[in-house]
Design an enzyme around this catalytic site. Structure first.
Site, PDB file in Angstrom:
ATOM      1  N   PHE A  27     -11.378  14.534 -21.756  1.00 60.00           N
ATOM      2  CA  PHE A  27     -11.427  13.761 -20.514  1.00 60.00           C
ATOM      3  C   PHE A  27     -12.871  13.767 -20.020  1.00 60.00           C
ATOM      4  O   PHE A  27     -13.328  14.722 -19.407  1.00 60.00           O
ATOM      5  CB  PHE A  27     -10.492  14.376 -19.468  1.00 60.00           C
ATOM      6  CG  PHE A  27     -10.037  13.415 -18.405  1.00 60.00           C
ATOM      7  CD1 PHE A  27      -8.740  12.930 -18.387  1.00 60.00           C
ATOM      8  CD2 PHE A  27     -10.915  12.983 -17.421  1.00 60.00           C
ATOM      9  CE1 PHE A  27      -8.319  12.039 -17.411  1.00 60.00           C
ATOM     10  CE2 PHE A  27     -10.505  12.096 -16.438  1.00 60.00           C
ATOM     11  CZ  PHE A  27      -9.200  11.616 -16.434  1.00 60.00           C
ATOM     12  N   ASP A  80     -13.195  16.358 -11.468  1.00 58.44           N
ATOM     13  CA  ASP A  80     -12.243  17.377 -11.894  1.00 58.44           C
ATOM     14  C   ASP A  80     -12.923  18.558 -12.577  1.00 58.44           C
ATOM     15  O   ASP A  80     -13.887  18.408 -13.323  1.00 58.44           O
ATOM     16  CB  ASP A  80     -11.241  16.721 -12.839  1.00 58.44           C
ATOM     17  CG  ASP A  80     -10.159  17.660 -13.312  1.00 58.44           C
ATOM     18  OD1 ASP A  80      -9.904  18.660 -12.624  1.00 58.44           O
ATOM     19  OD2 ASP A  80      -9.573  17.382 -14.364  1.00 58.44           O
ATOM     20  N   ASN A 129     -16.710   4.699 -12.042  1.00 56.63           N
ATOM     21  CA  ASN A 129     -16.778   5.759 -13.049  1.00 56.63           C
ATOM     22  C   ASN A 129     -16.403   5.198 -14.414  1.00 56.63           C
ATOM     23  O   ASN A 129     -15.489   4.374 -14.527  1.00 56.63           O
ATOM     24  CB  ASN A 129     -15.807   6.901 -12.714  1.00 56.63           C
ATOM     25  CG  ASN A 129     -16.182   7.648 -11.451  1.00 56.63           C
ATOM     26  OD1 ASN A 129     -17.146   8.403 -11.415  1.00 56.63           O
ATOM     27  ND2 ASN A 129     -15.411   7.428 -10.383  1.00 56.63           N
ATOM     28  N   PHE A 329      -7.878   5.425  -9.988  1.00 57.25           N
ATOM     29  CA  PHE A 329      -7.465   6.637 -10.685  1.00 57.25           C
ATOM     30  C   PHE A 329      -7.173   6.364 -12.155  1.00 57.25           C
ATOM     31  O   PHE A 329      -6.330   5.521 -12.480  1.00 57.25           O
ATOM     32  CB  PHE A 329      -6.222   7.230 -10.015  1.00 57.25           C
ATOM     33  CG  PHE A 329      -6.493   7.845  -8.670  1.00 57.25           C
ATOM     34  CD1 PHE A 329      -6.573   9.224  -8.521  1.00 57.25           C
ATOM     35  CD2 PHE A 329      -6.689   7.049  -7.554  1.00 57.25           C
ATOM     36  CE1 PHE A 329      -6.837   9.795  -7.287  1.00 57.25           C
ATOM     37  CE2 PHE A 329      -6.953   7.607  -6.309  1.00 57.25           C
ATOM     38  CZ  PHE A 329      -7.026   8.993  -6.177  1.00 57.25           C
TER      39      PHE A 329
END
Length: 349
Positions: A27, A80, A129, A329
């Protein structure tokens, strides 16, 4: 209130499962501010690469290194802990020589570049992003392949991800408890998290109900439409429906859904009645947002991942790349592809 896992799918519930984030390298997030450092000013923009540490922790460590208060270090968005992420931090260091940030050392963190800047980097001040995700142990390659093709054309629901609501929905539960009392919440972080969770949950519910319609992207009288990539909106009238529908089909315009709060929601007539009915049972959360003077706003109902591409490493492993605008998201994209497994299946941005 509909649980996140039970929200309506745009492409139907995925037929297969897969593992998201088997390791942090699966990720990868690269922040896109949309501008370059000025090269002068009292602030220093620092681009960092981190793995295994959260944004606030790195910001506090940077403040300690620079011998300034932690409130003097800001960032555009939280990234994150359980991922490999690139992002910018901003430190206010006025009237001082440029420090040697190459000497900043923190396990799991590396300084990539830094430069002077005139303005503070504020929360939300980013363009978007870029994501590179690896899904492993995919049980149904054909289903995922078809869904990726469909997403290129039809997008995905622009849901707020489960992480917006806290671990186990704790932020939303906090908002519900607060809504049932008149007790002031002094903690600014709790206030922010709880109010955000409340408004996000109502938005998700409105979108979930709209997705149950046969034609999700059908413009109705009173819809609030926005130009793609813009924040302002206008209201659709009956006389304009045919032309507005053409522009929505061409992805020039986006149908929006309400972020409920105080003041007018933005829709009128048929569209307003639909939105109000979708969240009619959530009177406590709506009253909380009005009581705390959170202004109503709008958000696009659908999300179209940009620069979407993918590469199958083998029959059970796929690497997916895409770019999303700020506030969107990645988990809302993954949710339409597979039923995720893994400890961090819902924790992304």
């Amino acid at each position: 209130m509909i649980e996140f896992d039970n929200l309506t799918y745009l492409h139907g519930k995925p037929q297969g499962t897969g593992l998201l984030k088997a390791n942090p390298e699966d990720f990868v997030v690269v922040e896109d501010l949309g501008f370059e450092p000025d090269g002068e000013g009292e602030h220093i923009l620092v681009r960092i690469l981190k793995n295994g540490c959260n944004t606030r922790f790195v910001a506090d460590a940077l403040a300690k290194f620079l011998k300034i208060h932690s409130r003097e270090v800001s960032f555009a968005g939280q990234k994150d802990k359980h991922a490999v992420t690139e992002q910018w931090l901003c430190a206010r260091v006025p009237g001082k020589e440029m420090p040697d940030l190459s000497a900043f050392q923190l396990e799991g963190c590396q300084v990539l570049e830094y430069a002077r800047h005139k303005r503070k980097l504020r929360l939300g001040a980013l363009k978007g992003n870029a994501f590179t995700l690896v899904l492993r142990e995919v049980s149904n390659r054909d289903d995922v392949e078809q869904r990726l093709i469909d997403i290129c054309v039809k997008g995905v629901p622009n849901y707020f991800g489960a992480q917006r609501f806290g671990i186990g929905g704790s932020n939303l539960q906090g908002a519900l408890r607060w809504a049932q009392t008149n007790t002031p919440v002094r903690d600014r972080n709790k206030r922010s998290f709880w109010l955000s969770a409340a408004r996000s949950a109502l938005f998700n519910q409105i979108v979930a109900e709209r997705l149950k319609k046969a034609d999700v992207n059908q413009v109705v009288d009173g819809d609030a439409l926005q130009l793609a990539g813009r924040g302002s909106w206008f209201v659709a009238t009956t006389e304009e429906l045919a032309e507005l529908q053409r522009r929505v089909n061409d992805k020039e315009l986006m149908i929006t859904a309400a972020l409920p709060g105080s003041g007018e929601w933005g829709t009128q007539r048929e569209a307003l009645a639909f939105e109000q009915a979708a969240v009619a049972a959530e009177t406590e959360l709506q009253a909380l947002l009005v009581r705390e003077k959170v202004e109503a706003a709008r958000r696009a109902m659908l999300l179209y991942p940009q620069q979407l591409s993918w590469n199958w490493w083998d029959d059970v492993t796929v690497e997916i790349r895409f770019w999303l605008p700020a506030g969107s998201f990645a988990t809302s994209v993954v949710r339409e592809l597979i039923n995720t497994t893994g400890d961090y299946a819902h924790i992304a941005e």
